[in-house]
Scaffold this motif. Structure first.
Motif, PDB file in Angstrom:
ATOM      1  N   VAL A 133       0.885  -1.072  -0.012  1.00 19.16           N
ATOM      2  CA  VAL A 133       0.110   0.079  -0.089  1.00 19.16           C
ATOM      3  C   VAL A 133       0.827   1.277  -0.061  1.00 19.16           C
ATOM      4  N   ALA A 134       1.875   1.065   0.908  1.00 23.46           N
ATOM      5  CA  ALA A 134       2.825   2.395   1.060  1.00 23.46           C
ATOM      6  C   ALA A 134       3.544   2.753  -0.437  1.00 23.46           C
ATOM      7  N   MET A 135       3.614   1.883  -1.540  1.00 21.66           N
ATOM      8  CA  MET A 135       4.042   2.106  -2.775  1.00 21.66           C
ATOM      9  C   MET A 135       3.181   2.881  -3.773  1.00 21.66           C
ATOM     10  N   LEU A 136       1.941   2.906  -3.515  1.00 24.58           N
ATOM     11  CA  LEU A 136       0.887   3.382  -4.569  1.00 24.58           C
ATOM     12  C   LEU A 136       0.808   4.817  -4.878  1.00 24.58           C
ATOM     13  N   GLY A 137       1.422   5.386  -4.011  1.00 25.88           N
ATOM     14  CA  GLY A 137       1.492   7.049  -4.093  1.00 25.88           C
ATOM     15  C   GLY A 137       2.521   7.256  -4.959  1.00 25.88           C
ATOM     16  N   THR A 138       3.293   6.549  -5.341  1.00 24.72           N
ATOM     17  CA  THR A 138       4.898   6.683  -6.067  1.00 24.72           C
ATOM     18  C   THR A 138       4.907   5.853  -7.098  1.00 24.72           C
ATOM     19  N   LEU A 139       3.653   5.316  -8.019  1.00 19.58           N
ATOM     20  CA  LEU A 139       3.754   4.345  -9.019  1.00 19.58           C
ATOM     21  C   LEU A 139       4.798   5.079 -10.216  1.00 19.58           C
ATOM     22  N   SER A 140       4.934   6.284 -10.360  1.00 14.35           N
ATOM     23  CA  SER A 140       5.514   6.827 -11.402  1.00 14.35           C
ATOM     24  C   SER A 140       7.037   6.505 -11.308  1.00 14.35           C
ATOM     25  N   GLN A 141       7.432   5.752 -10.249  1.00 12.35           N
ATOM     26  CA  GLN A 141       8.746   5.294  -9.869  1.00 12.35           C
ATOM     27  C   GLN A 141       8.981   3.894 -10.121  1.00 12.35           C
ATOM     28  N   ALA A 142       9.940   3.504 -10.822  1.00 16.88           N
ATOM     29  CA  ALA A 142       9.956   2.069 -11.282  1.00 16.88           C
ATOM     30  C   ALA A 142      10.499   1.169  -9.953  1.00 16.88           C
ATOM     31  N   ALA A 143      10.977   1.837  -9.235  1.00 15.10           N
ATOM     32  CA  ALA A 143      11.486   1.018  -7.825  1.00 15.10           C
ATOM     33  C   ALA A 143      10.078   0.702  -7.035  1.00 15.10           C
TER      34      ALA A 143
END
Length: 215
Positions: A133-143
């Motif tokens: 869930v913590a990754m959803l706000g930065t999906l523009s980043q491949a990592a």
């Protein structure tokens, strides 16, 4: 300028998702402590309250997200995805609370090795949900995309482990437990705990869909 004021801003959906995930982990860890300290009635009651408090806090976040959906003109991801994600996450918190309540209602007298193992797997699953869930706000980043998908893959593996523990637990229960009442009680607990990991996998499936669509 006036028209801009009429358009509700995007909203803090990702922040709210993270808050909810925090409450899920909080409930899971409180439940784990309840299981670990089950023989102490005072600690059992305390951790039961902690589970309830975390679940109620998760409910408030869910309500806020569902309200925000209707007030926001442009959402960062599809409205149906937002609705499905937050409500599936809320199901996880509900199941943790249900597990604690069922133990109390059924007057379970002792914890089995299988309850402990399923509880540990549930906590691990909830931790992975929080990471994804913590990754959803930065999906523009491949990592972030890679990290989210990796967490979802780990959730799937943990759910498979829980399935195996569940099958083994049921087999042992029906072969070795002579008291029919205990069989009924423990069967219900095992099923609830395994369903927590199932629901975490449902969350992972929603997240994977969001990641694939928006990355």
């Amino acid at each position: 300028m006036f028209f801009g004021k009429l358009l509700p801003r995007e909203g803090n959906f990702f922040e709210l998702f993270n808050h909810h995930a925090d409450r899920i982990v909080e409930a899971a860890r409180a439940f784990s402590q309840l299981v670990a300290n089950y023989n102490d009635p005072h600690l059992r009651e305390q951790y039961n309250r902690d589970v309830d408090n975390a679940e109620r806090a998760a409910d408030r976040v869910t309500h806020e997200v569902n309200k925000l959906i209707h007030k926001t003109f442009i959402t960062p991801i599809d409205r149906d995805q937002i609705h499905k994600l937050i409500n599936t996450m809320d199901d996880v918190a509900d199941l943790i609370q249900d597990s604690a309540e069922t133990m109390a209602l059924y007057d379970v007298r002792h914890m089995t090795e299988e309850i402990t193992r399923l509880t540990d797997l549930s906590v691990r699953c909830c931790d992975r949900v929080k990471e994804a869930v913590a990754m959803l706000g930065t999906l523009s980043q491949a990592a972030s995309v890679e990290a989210a998908l990796k967490s979802c893959e780990e959730i799937d593996k943990i759910e498979s482990d829980a399935d195996r523990v569940m099958r083994s637990a049921m087999s042992k229960l029906f072969r070795e437990e002579p008291d029919v009442r205990e069989v009924i009680k423990l069967k219900a607990i095992y099923e609830l705990l395994e369903t927590i990991t199932d629901k975490c996998e449902d969350v992972a499936n929603v997240i994977e869909g969001i990641v694939i669509e928006h990355s």
